[in-house]
Each structure stands twice: as structure tokens, then as C-alpha cells.
Write a protein that holds these residues in place. Structure first.
Motif, PDB file in Angstrom:
ATOM      1  N   GLN A 121       5.264 -16.654  14.817  1.00 51.24           N
ATOM      2  CA  GLN A 121       5.987 -17.683  15.430  1.00 51.24           C
ATOM      3  C   GLN A 121       6.963 -17.000  16.178  1.00 51.24           C
ATOM      4  N   CYS A 122       7.475 -15.950  15.893  1.00 48.47           N
ATOM      5  CA  CYS A 122       8.458 -15.070  16.736  1.00 48.47           C
ATOM      6  C   CYS A 122       7.492 -14.445  18.013  1.00 48.47           C
ATOM      7  N   ARG A 123       6.531 -14.195  17.752  1.00 46.52           N
ATOM      8  CA  ARG A 123       5.410 -13.529  18.764  1.00 46.52           C
ATOM      9  C   ARG A 123       6.225 -12.151  19.413  1.00 46.52           C
ATOM     10  N   PHE A 124       6.702 -11.366  18.437  1.00 44.97           N
ATOM     11  CA  PHE A 124       7.379 -10.102  18.876  1.00 44.97           C
ATOM     12  C   PHE A 124       6.129  -8.974  18.536  1.00 44.97           C
ATOM     13  N   HIS A 125       6.244  -8.202  19.644  1.00 40.32           N
ATOM     14  CA  HIS A 125       5.054  -7.261  19.949  1.00 40.32           C
ATOM     15  C   HIS A 125       5.854  -5.769  20.126  1.00 40.32           C
ATOM     16  N   GLY A 126       7.042  -5.850  19.943  1.00 39.66           N
ATOM     17  CA  GLY A 126       7.769  -4.448  19.781  1.00 39.66           C
ATOM     18  C   GLY A 126       8.718  -4.615  21.295  1.00 39.66           C
ATOM     19  N   PRO A 127       9.788  -3.593  21.209  1.00 42.27           N
ATOM     20  CA  PRO A 127      10.620  -3.615  22.398  1.00 42.27           C
ATOM     21  C   PRO A 127       9.961  -3.115  23.641  1.00 42.27           C
ATOM     22  N   PRO A 128      10.520  -3.202  24.603  1.00 40.75           N
ATOM     23  CA  PRO A 128       9.984  -2.699  26.087  1.00 40.75           C
ATOM     24  C   PRO A 128       9.662  -1.310  26.000  1.00 40.75           C
ATOM     25  N   LYS A 129       8.583  -0.673  26.433  1.00 40.07           N
ATOM     26  CA  LYS A 129       8.384   0.553  26.530  1.00 40.07           C
ATOM     27  C   LYS A 129       9.320   1.233  27.471  1.00 40.07           C
ATOM     28  N   LYS A 130       9.596   2.510  27.383  1.00 35.18           N
ATOM     29  CA  LYS A 130      10.195   3.325  28.471  1.00 35.18           C
ATOM     30  C   LYS A 130       9.218   3.693  29.548  1.00 35.18           C
ATOM     31  N   LEU A 131       9.285   3.547  30.781  1.00 36.18           N
ATOM     32  CA  LEU A 131       8.492   4.062  31.757  1.00 36.18           C
ATOM     33  C   LEU A 131       8.503   5.664  31.974  1.00 36.18           C
ATOM     34  N   LYS A 164      -1.972  -6.500  15.344  1.00 39.29           N
ATOM     35  CA  LYS A 164      -3.007  -5.545  15.456  1.00 39.29           C
ATOM     36  C   LYS A 164      -2.313  -4.420  16.095  1.00 39.29           C
ATOM     37  N   ILE A 165      -0.828  -4.185  16.122  1.00 35.27           N
ATOM     38  CA  ILE A 165      -0.228  -3.019  16.490  1.00 35.27           C
ATOM     39  C   ILE A 165       0.028  -2.216  15.267  1.00 35.27           C
ATOM     40  N   ARG A 166      -0.281  -0.830  15.596  1.00 37.07           N
ATOM     41  CA  ARG A 166       0.066  -0.044  14.444  1.00 37.07           C
ATOM     42  C   ARG A 166       1.691   0.367  14.386  1.00 37.07           C
ATOM     43  N   ALA A 167       2.268   0.292  13.009  1.00 35.49           N
ATOM     44  CA  ALA A 167       3.620   0.232  12.882  1.00 35.49           C
ATOM     45  C   ALA A 167       3.701   1.038  11.484  1.00 35.49           C
ATOM     46  N   SER A 168       5.045   1.392  11.295  1.00 33.42           N
ATOM     47  CA  SER A 168       5.445   2.035   9.983  1.00 33.42           C
ATOM     48  C   SER A 168       6.954   1.486   9.529  1.00 33.42           C
ATOM     49  N   ALA A 169       7.107   1.610   8.137  1.00 38.76           N
ATOM     50  CA  ALA A 169       8.451   1.216   7.881  1.00 38.76           C
ATOM     51  C   ALA A 169       9.158   2.507   7.368  1.00 38.76           C
ATOM     52  N   VAL A 170      10.206   2.908   8.166  1.00 34.90           N
ATOM     53  CA  VAL A 170      10.840   4.223   8.134  1.00 34.90           C
ATOM     54  C   VAL A 170      11.938   4.212   7.393  1.00 34.90           C
ATOM     55  N   GLY A 171      12.435   5.001   6.589  1.00 34.76           N
ATOM     56  CA  GLY A 171      13.777   4.606   5.727  1.00 34.76           C
ATOM     57  C   GLY A 171      15.012   5.682   6.687  1.00 34.76           C
ATOM     58  N   VAL A 172      15.850   4.931   6.832  1.00 35.49           N
ATOM     59  CA  VAL A 172      17.021   5.319   7.487  1.00 35.49           C
ATOM     60  C   VAL A 172      18.320   5.815   6.257  1.00 35.49           C
TER      61      VAL A 172
END
Length: 293
Positions: free
Chosen positions: A283-293, A232-240
Motif C-alpha cells: 500500500q505504501c508503494r515505497f521503492h527506496g529513496p531517490p538515487k544520487k546521480l 523484487k528489489i534486493r535489500a538487507s537489514a543492517v544493525g546500527v
């Protein structure tokens, strides 16, 4: 008596996946090869899988001969980042194979890759690690030992590693090339080991077979959409752009994969359950990298 299976790269993605697939099966005694039996990763795995035997070995000396001595089956692989000008992946692989032949190992499963040069009909000449791994395959095919080849697709795990939060609080996954192009992917931490175990379980059937290890063909966009459905996290695929690749060899690889199907449609239907993108994210339960404070 249990079948002794030697697993190279046992603390990495591929070898670790094979170790986990075999370790709990009483038919097998796993002998895991590592550069250091006192590393933190080995100690962690030894605690979780006390039945696994750990041995130190280096492809550059005779310790590798001791590692495969008495083995019935060997899973061999080489690492791109461990290669050097004086010790290419091809040389590493040939050293492992020579040790297996000398030890009269009954069956060798080796992780290689197709030749980008052959798949592209001579266009892609600089995908060094694809060519080195393919040379290992060619060398193994010339030996008297029975063998099977397994060739890994792109790792789902690499997708999570590319994630970054943008300025709007949306998660962006970076991909080299066309984000709508379908590529072969695999959940290497689970599916790769499951596939290799199936080959070992049925090694008479897979003798001299080349088996692509593929969970499925998906576009980056499809993988990211699955992430959003699961988390349920908004995400996009970005071409590099390709020029941002870490080195020239990897740039050549990304350009190759963006244009060609590395397996050329030559898949082997296997009676094993493999992950979809949704299953991987669950199964990997990834919700994004830690957010910068």
C-alpha cells in the motif's frame, strides 16, 4: 445527532490516522485540532475531507478549552518533539485532560506508552518520553471522566525512513539493535486509526481499558524480506550501533526495545483487520529513496 469527536494531532501520524478512520462515518462529526488552520497540510486535508471541522488550539492557553467544548469524545495525544524543558509531554497531556474534565467530555481516548522503568524492573531509567506518556495515563486514571488508553507499537513507517542505497546498488534498511529480534510494529497511518475507531465505536466495552495498538510482532529481517518479495528489489537489514541514535533519550529507547517487550505480552485481541509487512509495503508503494546521480 452525530457524535462530536475532537482529534488532537490531526495532521500527524496518529491523529491523522484517527481523522481518516472517522471522517467518512456519518455517525461522527470530527473536530480536528491544529496549531494553524492555514498550513499546507490542513488545506490539503480540508479539501479531501470537507466535512471535518478545523480549529486552532494551543495547549498553553485557553484555546484548548474552546476546542473541546461540546465534544462527546476526545482523542488526545502529545508529541515528543514538541515537548520542551518548560512544557513536558506530561504537562501537555494533563492540560488536555483538565480541559476535557471541565467541558464534561463523555469519553477520552488517550495515546500513551508503558513505563520503561516498570517493564524493565528499574533497569531502564532514561526513556523520558515513555515515562512522560505513562504519567499522562496515571493522571487520566484519577479523573472522573470515562477513558481508554491506546499504546502504539513501533511504526512500520520508520523502516522506510531508514533506507539508504549502498555502493553496490543494494538497499540497506538501518535498525538499532538486533535485526533478528521480533518487535511490535504497526501501520500507524491505517491500523492505528482503525483501532481507535473500534474503541470509540464500542466505548462502553473499552472503558478503563489499556489497548496496545499492534499490527504484529516482526523482526527487522522479516520486514525487509517482505519488502523484497513485494518490490523484487534486493535489500538487507543492517544493525546500527546505539551510539548513532539522534539523542540520549532515543538511544535509551532503542536499548530498552532491544531487550524488553514493551507490552509484556499483554495484548488485546481486536476484531479489526491489521497490516502484515507485505500489506504495508504494497500500500505504501515505497521503492527506496531517490538515487544520487
Amino acid at each position: 445527532m452525530a457524535t462530536i469527536v475532537v482529534v488532537f494531532g490531526a495532521t500527524g501520524h496518529q491523529g491523522g490516522s484517527v481523522l481518516r478512520a472517522l471522517a467518512t462515518d456519518s455517525l461522527y462529526h470530527v473536530r480536528a485540532v491544529t496549531r494553524s488552520t492555514t498550513s499546507e497540510k490542513v488545506l490539503e486535508l480540508a479539501l479531501k475531507y470537507p466535512q471535518v471541522e478545523w480549529v486552532e488550539a494551543n495547549v498553553d492557553d485557553s484555546s484548548i478549552d474552546k476546542a473541546v467544548s461540546g465534544a462527546h469524545v476526545v482523542f488526545g495525544m502529545t508529541q515528543y518533539f514538541a515537548a520542551s524543558a518548560n512544557r513536558s509531554e506530561a504537562k501537555q497531556g494533563q492540560r488536555i485532560i483538565d480541559a476535557c474534565v471541565s467541558a464534561r467530555v463523555e469519553f477520552v481516548v488517550f495515546s500513551t506508552l508503558p513505563s520503561a522503568l516498570q517493564v524493565s524492573h528499574g533497569e531502564c531509567t532514561s526513556v523520558t518520553h515513555f515515562e512522560d506518556k505513562h504519567k499522562i495515563q496515571q493522571y487520566l486514571a484519577q479523573q472522573s471522566v470515562k477513558w481508554a488508553i491506546v499504546q502504539s507499537a513501533v511504526y512500520f513507517q520508520n523502516v522506510a525512513a531508514s533506507a539508504r542505497w549502498d555502493d553496490n546498488g543494494k538497499l540497506a534498511f538501518g535498525f538499532f539493535g538486533d535485526t533478528l529480534r521480533k518487535l511490535p510494529y504497526i501501520d500507524v497511518n491505517h491500523d492505528f486509526g482503525t483501532i481507535v475507531k473500534h474503541i470509540i465505536d464500542n466505548r462502553a466495552k473499552y472503558t478503563h481499558a489499556v489497548v496496545p495498538a499492534v499490527s504484529g510482532y516482526y523482526s527487522p529481517q522479516e520486514i525487509v524480506e517482505a519488502f523484497t518479495r513485494v518490490t523484487k528489489i534486493r535489500a538487507s537489514a543492517v544493525g546500527v550501533p546505539f551510539e548513532f541514535a539522534p539523542d540520549a533519550n532515543l538511544r535509551s529507547m532503542f536499548e530498552f526495545l532491544d531487550k524488553y517487550d514493551m507490552f509484556e505480552g499483554n495484548l488485546v485481541k481486536l476484531p479489526v483487520e491489521v497490516a502484515t509487512p507485505e500489506m504495508y509495503w504494497e500500500q505504501c508503494r515505497f521503492h527506496g529513496p531517490p538515487k544520487k546521480l
